[in-house]
Design an enzyme around this catalytic site. Structure first.
Site, PDB file in Angstrom:
ATOM      1  CE  LYS A 111      15.578   6.892  -1.162  1.00 29.69           C
ATOM      2  NZ  LYS A 111      15.559   7.323  -2.587  1.00 29.69           N
ATOM      3  CB  THR A 112       9.618   2.623   1.581  1.00 30.95           C
ATOM      4  OG1 THR A 112       9.961   1.230   1.666  1.00 30.95           O
ATOM      5  CG2 THR A 112       9.815   3.096   0.158  1.00 30.95           C
ATOM      6  CG  LEU A 138      10.126  -6.444   2.499  1.00 28.46           C
ATOM      7  CD1 LEU A 138       8.662  -6.520   2.065  1.00 28.46           C
ATOM      8  CD2 LEU A 138      10.862  -7.721   2.087  1.00 28.46           C
ATOM      9  CG  ASN A 139      12.788   0.425  -0.200  1.00 29.15           C
ATOM     10  OD1 ASN A 139      13.490   1.254   0.382  1.00 29.15           O
ATOM     11  ND2 ASN A 139      12.453   0.559  -1.471  1.00 29.15           N
ATOM     12  CE  LYS A 165       8.861 -10.856  12.915  1.00 27.41           C
ATOM     13  NZ  LYS A 165       9.045 -11.557  14.219  1.00 27.41           N
ATOM     14  N   GLY A 166       5.289  -7.205   9.516  1.00 29.67           N
ATOM     15  CA  GLY A 166       4.698  -5.880   9.352  1.00 29.67           C
ATOM     16  C   GLY A 166       5.424  -4.807  10.140  1.00 29.67           C
ATOM     17  CB  ILE A 182      -1.915   2.312   2.472  1.00 26.99           C
ATOM     18  CG1 ILE A 182      -2.882   3.172   3.275  1.00 26.99           C
ATOM     19  CG2 ILE A 182      -0.761   1.839   3.349  1.00 26.99           C
ATOM     20  CD1 ILE A 182      -3.555   2.422   4.388  1.00 26.99           C
ATOM     21  CD  GLN A 190       5.086   1.395   6.845  1.00 27.87           C
ATOM     22  OE1 GLN A 190       5.977   0.630   6.486  1.00 27.87           O
ATOM     23  NE2 GLN A 190       3.812   1.071   6.767  1.00 27.87           N
ATOM     24  CD  GLU A 243      -1.410  -2.560  12.826  1.00 29.51           C
ATOM     25  OE1 GLU A 243      -2.597  -2.228  12.810  1.00 29.51           O
ATOM     26  OE2 GLU A 243      -1.054  -3.744  12.900  1.00 29.51           O
TER      27      GLU A 243
END
Lengths: 209, 734
Positions: free
Chosen positions: B629-630, B626-627, B697-698, B464, B634, B701
């Site tokens: 840069k992204t 995890l990354n 974790k996420g 997404i 985000q 949000e």
């Protein structure tokens, strides 16, 4: 056994005025609260639709250096024409109202919103889309900068952002960061990769990356 | 963090495709013989269709079919809610529940013909009297019974809240309002449906192809394996594509009836009216505290609008239930029905509006006490989950406060509002806490190692924009001991192993864990193959005496002894070697959440009080990143989205009809490039292995929660004006 998958139960009807007009038993699905006033007729849909126009007009455009001709529906936007007729799906339809910038193309070198430009009005003109910025397999410096700076997330507005940035640098080859922000504000990025977009355009302007 | 694996700032694997226009989104799929649909919308917001004349539309050039409730769709069953939008199936009767409701679908050979014919459909209405707004609906607000969307406690009591309030030496009480806001992703919802016999394939803008397949199958009375959903790339959604909405089913139905593929790209206006929104809320909060700032009690009453075809409460009150150590509590959520489309999850459901109310109320308490807002929050830190009493799987919120206050320069804040000025600008600092429940979902993946040394990850999740394609590759590469550039990934197709939805911040933790387990499975199988293979230099070694790096298996004791995956698999004629990963979240002894702290600086011109967020700093605790840069990108985006919620976003309604006044991006203002100040993001970056095997974790949000409160608190600090209604427009500050 499972029954046949859902469909419309009504039989196919011939086009024309002799159609079934019976209302099928209108049972509200147990939904409370939509009190019917029971009187008067509400707003009717517009009844003065325009007459069907002439079906097509011939259009010739030079798209990414290639001359293309086709009979085009005079109602068709530049965006729909390139996407549907010629399969150039880089430019995106975000709003179809000229508000988001995802459809940005270069028309004779200038940024335009192709979703609110009628194709038939641009007969003979030259179009560059995001696909046309790649030369002999090499990405345009703006494209490279966007990739390296992560100037996007979902990527849906990116074709428009990249094309817009190329147009911007033609208009103003040495923009300040504030000018970049201002001049890129016609291209919405709902993921809001804005800081990276400014970095990317600044990099491309400096020719560093 | 390894250099190329987990945490590395790798450029997205799909970057070239996205910047050259080669990336294929749902609307870019063209099928042979495909026809185009346009949906006709109700002009009134309540009542019934008196008549629907489609004769002119049917007679228009190029039209292949026009369908409505008159054609009596034979839906098999209403799919399960949540994840199907509404309790009413499209076209099931002549009732109108909101303006914009689909009342007919027109299919023609071209888009232009379909749009033109849609304008020829003539509807006459028996108009009802609508409940136009939340304000008008409030008198009939009610507490909903459990079921469907109502899947959390609507009322919670802890301790003796009324007594605690009465005995509190300091009390603050206020009412906060959040606006009706819209996801407004740049990609509109699109469905292309094609049938082969009784098999349906949908190219659909879906945040959860696996979940949505089941819902579509239910609607059509098909076994799940007769439905295929495809959506590798989503052009933004923010929750708008979390549920299956009516247009998806209608297009599939029309395609079946016409015997050819049909595509609909819904209009921008229909995006605003038929694919959900975040409902407006009215929230009353009362806090009782000791003079030293320790919380005694919170009461939180929240009412949000819902439609007449779905009961969907916003879980705003969870902010009060789960953020601070408070011994006494009472919460209640009520629904109020209005004639508008059905609300849905929007970044961030519940906690977005809920944290606005709670974190502003805490700021009001801090002001009342003359306390520092950060110190007040530290003093009420929840060492365990305040409701269940369970320990946290991982929590570094105090560190978020510390790092944030230090990096932001919080000590420069003047507690007296309206005192800092520069030229004509008032300057204010504000902060807020962020907390979000980490959701877990079952997910599966396979990881194939090929004889050429290449690796393929297959999992039916979707990207997404969160960088999922890249992060899943990094997870696989790290677990296998190969370079990320050897790994490719295929996602977004229900023919693949069932992956996780891309909503609710689930992807990194749950799908990442499935990919990790699959990669570990493949790695283990390769090691077993090698140590049992007489032809291998590793023959006879114990499995745990072997390690893998850069695609080469080697003896830990003697790294010269070894061979590559490619050589091993080629010799043994195994191609591919498949690892299977199935992540099944179990009942946990822990409560799992993500946390963060937001600090913001606003400047407000005294003559034209437009609030500018010139500087925002967030510290986020979402396990291992995890990354980088992204993730940074985000998080910045989530912050900016919520600055939009704080300062400009509102889908305004006509007070009489309830219709959206201007459902267009020209009038629904979202942040643009020139609105953005400096946005800094810092990650605590400590793995939470009590949460899931990956320890991630996420992020999608948590980064957005608390931002609107931090902005409002900064506005108070700048001006002395407490604005409790969002958005904080110049009109509200004049």
């Amino acid at each position: 056994m499972r029954e046949k998958a859902s469909t419309f139960a009504g039989e196919p009807e011939p086009s024309g005025p002799n159609r079934r007009t019976v209302l099928v038993g209108a049972v509200g699905a147990g939904v409370a609260g939509t009190a019917l006033a029971g009187v008067g007729v509400g707003l009717a849909a517009p009844t003065t639709a325009p007459p069907a126009p002439q079906e097509t007009l011939p259009v010739t455009l030079t798209v990414n250096g290639v001359r293309r001709s086709a009979p085009v529906d005079p109602r068709a936007s530049l965006l729909d024409t390139l996407r549907d007729q010629w399969g150039l799906t880089g430019p995106k339809k975000g709003c179809d109202q000229g508000a988001c910038g995802a459809c940005t193309m270069l028309l004779d070198g200038t940024r335009v919103l192709s979703c609110i430009s009628l194709a038939v009005l641009h007969d003979g003109q030259e179009i560059t889309t995001v696909e046309g910025l790649v030369a002999k397999g090499e990405m345009h410096p703006v494209q490279r900068a966007f990739a390296e700076r992560d100037g996007f997330q979902c990527g849906f507005c990116t074709s428009g952002q990249v094309t817009s940035a190329v147009g911007l640098l033609k208009e103003n080859p040495r923009p300040s960061r504030a000018e970049i922000s201002e001049l890129m504000s016609g291209n919405l990025c709902r993921c809001a990769a804005y800081s990276n977009i400014v970095d990317a355009v600044a990099d491309a302007a400096r020719g560093e990356r | 963090m390894s250099e190329q694996g987990i945490g590395a700032a790798l450029t997205r694997v799909e970057a070239r495709d996205k910047v050259t226009g080669a990336a294929r989104y749902t609307a870019d799929v063209v099928l042979p013989g495909m026809a185009y649909a346009a949906l006709v919308s109700s002009q009134v917001s309540a009542g019934r269709l008196r008549s629907l004349d489609v004769s002119a539309a049917k007679a228009a050039p190029g039209v292949l079919g026009v369908f409505s409730h008159l054609d009596r769709p034979t839906w098999h069953r209403v799919p399960a809610i949540p994840y199907f939008g509404e309790t009413r199936m499209p076209f099931s009767d002549d009732r109108i529940h909101h303006a914009g409701q689909h009342i007919a679908i027109v299919v023609a050979s071209t888009r232009q013909q379909a749009a033109h014919a849609a304008a020829l459909v003539k509807a006459e209405y028996e108009a009802g009297k609508p409940v136009p707004t939340l304000e008008k609906a409030l008198p009939s607000a009610y507490v909903a019974a459990q079921g469907n969307y109502v899947n959390f406690p609507q009322e919670t009591v802890r301790g003796t809240p009324e007594e605690a309030l009465a005995g509190s030496p300091v009390r603050v009480k206020a009412e906060y309002r959040t606006a009706l806001i819209s996801h407004a992703p740049i990609e509109p919802s699109v469905t292309t449906a094609t049938w082969e016999g009784d098999e349906l394939t949908l190219y659909d803008t879906s945040q959860a192809v696996v979940v949505h397949r089941g819902l579509v199958a239910t609607a059509f009375g098909l076994p799940e394996d007769k439905v295929r959903l495809v959506c590798p790339l989503i052009g933004g959604a923010f929750g708008a594509k979390t549920h299956v909405w009516g247009h998806t089913l209608l297009v599939a139905l029309a395609a079946r009836r016409l015997g050819r593929p049909v595509q609909v790209v819904i209009t921008r206006k229909q995006m605003f009216t038929t694919t959900g929104h975040q409902p407006p809320t009215v929230q009353r909060i009362e806090i009782g505290a000791e003079r030293d700032g320790r919380l005694r009690v919170i009461t939180h009453d929240s009412t949000n609008s819902t439609s007449f075809v779905a009961e969907r409460p916003e879980n705003t009150v969870l902010s009060s239930v789960a953020t601070y150590a408070v011994p006494n509590l009472r919460t209640r959520v009520r629904l109020a029905r209005m004639n508008f489309g059905t609300p849905t999850a929007m970044r961030t459901p519940g906690d977005g509006p809920g944290s606005f109310a709670l974190e502003c109320a805490l700021d009001e308490l801090a002001h009342e006490l003359g306390a520092d807002p950060v110190e007040l929050r530290r003093r009420n830190h929840a060492d365990v989950h305040p409701q269940s009493g369970k320990p946290w799987s991982g929590k570094n919120l105090l560190e978020c406060y510390r790092i944030g206050a230090e990096r932001f320069g919080w000590h420069r804040r003047d507690r007296r509002p309206g005192t800092r000025r520069e030229g004509n600008d008032l300057i204010g600092y504000g902060m807020a806490t962020a907390r979000r429940v980490e959701h877990h979902r079952a997910a599966e993946s396979t990881v194939d190692i090929r004889t050429d040394g290449g690796v393929v990850v297959r999992t039916a999740t979707q990207d997404i924009g969160g960088g999922t394609l890249t992060t899943m590759i990094q997870v696989a590469a790290d677990a296998l001991g190969v370079a990320p550039d050897k790994v490719t990934i295929t996602v977004g197709d229900t023919d693949l192993p069932p992956g996780a939805p891309t909503f609710g911040s689930i992807t990194s933790g749950s799908n990442g864990s499935a990919v990790r387990l699959a990669a570990q499975d493949a790695r283990g199988a390769a090691i077993r193959l090698a140590v049992g293979d007489k032809g291998s230099p590793l023959h006879g070694l114990a499995e745990d005496a072997v390690d893998v790096r850069d695609g080469r298996l080697f003896a830990k004791a003697d790294p010269r002894r070894g061979e590559t995956y490619a050589v091993l698999l080629t010799r043994n004629r195994v191609n591919p070697l498949r690892g299977n990963g199935k992540y099944s979240p179990a009942e946990s002894q822990y409560e799992t959440s993500t946390f963060g702290a937001h600090f913001t600086e606003v400047r407000i011109d005294r003559d034209l009080p437009r609030v500018r967020v010139v500087r925002h700093l967030a510290v986020i605790d979402c396990g291992i990143v995890l990354n980088t840069k992204t993730a940074r990108n985000q998080a910045q985006g989530g912050i900016i989205g919520s600055i939009g919620v704080a300062l400009m976003e509102e889908l305004r309604q006509d007070p009489v009809s309830g219709r959206a006044l201007a459902p267009a991006l020209t009038d629904y203002h979202v942040p643009v490039n020139a609105d953005i100040g400096q946005i800094d993001v810092h990650f605590v970056n400590k793995p939470d292995h009590n949460s899931n095997p990956l320890g991630a974790k996420g992020l999608g949000e948590i980064c957005s929660i608390g931002v609107s409160a931090a902005v409002a608190n900064a506005v108070f600090n700048a001006t002395g004006r407490r604005i409790r209604d969002l958005p904080i427009t110049p009109r509200r500050l004049l």
